[in-house]
Design an enzyme around this catalytic site. Structure first.
Site, PDB file in Angstrom:
ATOM      1  CG  LEU A  60     -42.836  54.707   1.476  1.00 43.23           C
ATOM      2  CD1 LEU A  60     -44.246  55.396   0.824  1.00 43.23           C
ATOM      3  CD2 LEU A  60     -42.346  53.547   0.950  1.00 43.23           C
ATOM      4  CG  ASN A  91     -38.308  59.173   9.987  1.00 40.23           C
ATOM      5  OD1 ASN A  91     -39.138  58.672   8.992  1.00 40.23           O
ATOM      6  ND2 ASN A  91     -37.437  58.152  10.642  1.00 40.23           N
ATOM      7  CG  HIS A 176     -39.330  55.809  18.982  1.00 43.83           C
ATOM      8  ND1 HIS A 176     -39.200  55.352  17.984  1.00 43.83           N
ATOM      9  CD2 HIS A 176     -38.366  56.039  19.629  1.00 43.83           C
ATOM     10  CE1 HIS A 176     -38.056  54.453  18.221  1.00 43.83           C
ATOM     11  NE2 HIS A 176     -37.426  54.951  19.089  1.00 43.83           N
ATOM     12  CG  ASN A 275     -34.866  52.980  18.078  1.00 45.06           C
ATOM     13  OD1 ASN A 275     -35.633  52.266  18.723  1.00 45.06           O
ATOM     14  ND2 ASN A 275     -34.555  54.031  18.114  1.00 45.06           N
ATOM     15  CG  ASP A 302     -39.352  50.205  12.085  1.00 48.99           C
ATOM     16  OD1 ASP A 302     -39.360  51.232  11.313  1.00 48.99           O
ATOM     17  OD2 ASP A 302     -38.765  50.130  13.134  1.00 48.99           O
TER      18      ASP A 302
HETATM   19 ZN   LIG Z   1     -39.549  53.412  12.253  1.00 50.37          ZN
END
Ligand SMILES: [Zn+2]
Length: 428
Positions: A60, A91, A176, A275, A302
């Site tokens: 977001l 993040n 991740h 990614n 994602d």
């Molecule tokens: Zn992500």
């Protein structure tokens, strides 16, 4: 709020095992009847009524990158896509590594009112991979999942401690999956095409060795692990084997990883840079098999908005990531339903199973009297063309611009209130 009955819809509710043409009545924020009449009637013939979609993986961008997305614009995009709940990744700037940012995001989401937001907490402070974030304090304000998404936890010692800590609250760790020693300067899937294009390759092994490590650690600790954005055949096989031996693992696949292959990189258009990278047709076949046989638990977007001036740089400089919230349902219907999965399976992958895997209650069904009315009604046959300026997201970086898709959201309801009505987001 007065009662509304959607008549003549196909109710697809995996949680109750229902797939039938019926009517659904909503009143006071709750489902009050199935197969009954009452209040104002809305003709829903030809529409599918399903539990509102649940996204395990949404960026977001707020706080910090409000030029790319805000909680308001991102959750409006989510509602437009049929979502009633999204898990917001950590993040941001500041990083969501303490309770203050969690509470800020929750407050912004409540004020916006488009969709429930479940913040994901960072595993480590500042996503630096060294000291654990304030996991206990974040659990206390409702966080169930922790991830440094975008960055791997490189230290096995830190990852193991994170799993041990999370286990205290039966929380989930989503690492991740990228062994960064193998992706120095990597730009796209490693193979013949990357050599031909002169772009540094991103080997599948970078994902697979990290997943293998994390599965081993999670099995040892007995903790819950979630594998984000599975992109390779090898990862599907690792997760399948781990599930077979009882490891507490869940996994997600993104629409772009089941719908696109590396070939699109040949034009050097950075809208396709992501990614983990887009892979080969064999990997796409493998993730589709994983979706079909239950190895993969969720289709997750994602959703990664980037401001146009960021994403429009040359391939090598451009950031990784693609929009996803407004196209995920239609891509699932267009690419997977009938060929790879049934419609009830698709609803399970987009709603019921992600809700269960993240301990999100009140979403994902069942659609029965007394349950919160978190619903989507969509036309599974409607055709539309992805038009970036028409998206509700603040960003435009969809790799599906111009693509003709099947399946369109007509209504989304959050606790009985229309967040999308007749295809229009409330407040538009
Ligand atoms: Zn992500």
């Amino acid at each position: 709020m007065s009662a509304v009955t959607f008549t003549g819809c196909r109710l697809v509710d995996p949680a109750s095992g229902t797939d039938a043409v019926t009517s659904v009545t909503v009143d006071g924020g709750l489902v009050t009847g199935v197969g009954e009449r009452g209040g104002r009637e809305v003709d829903a013939a030809g529409l599918v009524c399903a539990p509102g979609l649940v996204d395990l993986h949404t960026h977001l961008r707020e706080p910090g990158r409000e030029d790319a997305e805000t909680v308001d614009s991102g959750t409006a995009a989510a509602a437009a896509g049929g979502y009633t709940a999204v898990c917001a990744m950590a993040n941001t700037d500041p990083v969501c590594d303490h309770a203050g940012v969690v509470e800020q995001v929750l407050r912004l989401a409540r004020d916006a009112g488009h969709c429930d937001v479940y913040p994901v907490g960072a595993i480590t402070r500042g996503l630096a991979g060294e000291q654990l974030a304030e996991i206990g304090a974040m659990v206390a304000v409702g966080v169930r999942c922790f991830s440094d998404d975008g960055l791997p936890v490189r230290s096995a010692r830190v990852m193991r401690r994170a799993l041990e800590y999370a286990r205290t609250w039966d929380a989930i760790v989503a690492n991740h999956a990228e062994e960064a020693d193998l992706t120095e300067g990597a730009q796209m899937n490693e193979g013949e095409l990357s050599s031909l294009l002169g772009l540094t390759g991103w080997p599948r092994e970078a994902e697979e060795v990290m997943v293998a490590r994390d599965l081993t650690l999670a099995a040892g600790v007995g903790a819950r692990l979630h594998v984000p954005h599975v992109s390779t055949r090898g990862t599907v096989e690792l997760v399948r084997a781990a599930k077979a031996r009882g490891v507490r693992v869940t996994a997600e696949v993104t629409p772009h990883h089941f719908a696109l292959t590396e070939e699109v990189a040949a034009g050097y258009d950075p809208v396709y840079k992501v990614n983990p990278p887009l892979r080969t047709a064999d990997d796409v076949a493998a993730v589709r098999e994983g979706l079909a046989d239950g190895t993969v638990d969720a289709i997750a977007t994602d959703h990664a908005p980037h401001a146009p001036e960021q994403k429009a740089q040359e391939w090598v400089q451009a950031p990784c990531g693609m929009l996803g919230l407004e196209t995920a349902l239609a891509l699932t219907l267009t690419e997977l339903v009938d060929e790879v999965v049934s419609l009830p399976q698709a609803v399970a992958l987009l709603s019921t199973r992600p809700a269960r895997s993240r301990d999100v209650s009140g979403h994902g069904g069942p659609i029965v009297p007394g349950a919160p009315a978190n619903l989507v009604l969509f036309d599974p046959e409607a055709r539309w063309t992805v038009d970036p300026p028409a998206l509700r997201s603040r960003s435009r970086n969809t790799p599906f611009a111009g693509r003709k898709l099947r399946g369109q959201v007509v209504h989304t309801l959050l606790r009985g209130a229309f967040t999308v009505r007749d295809g229009r987001v409330r407040g538009e």
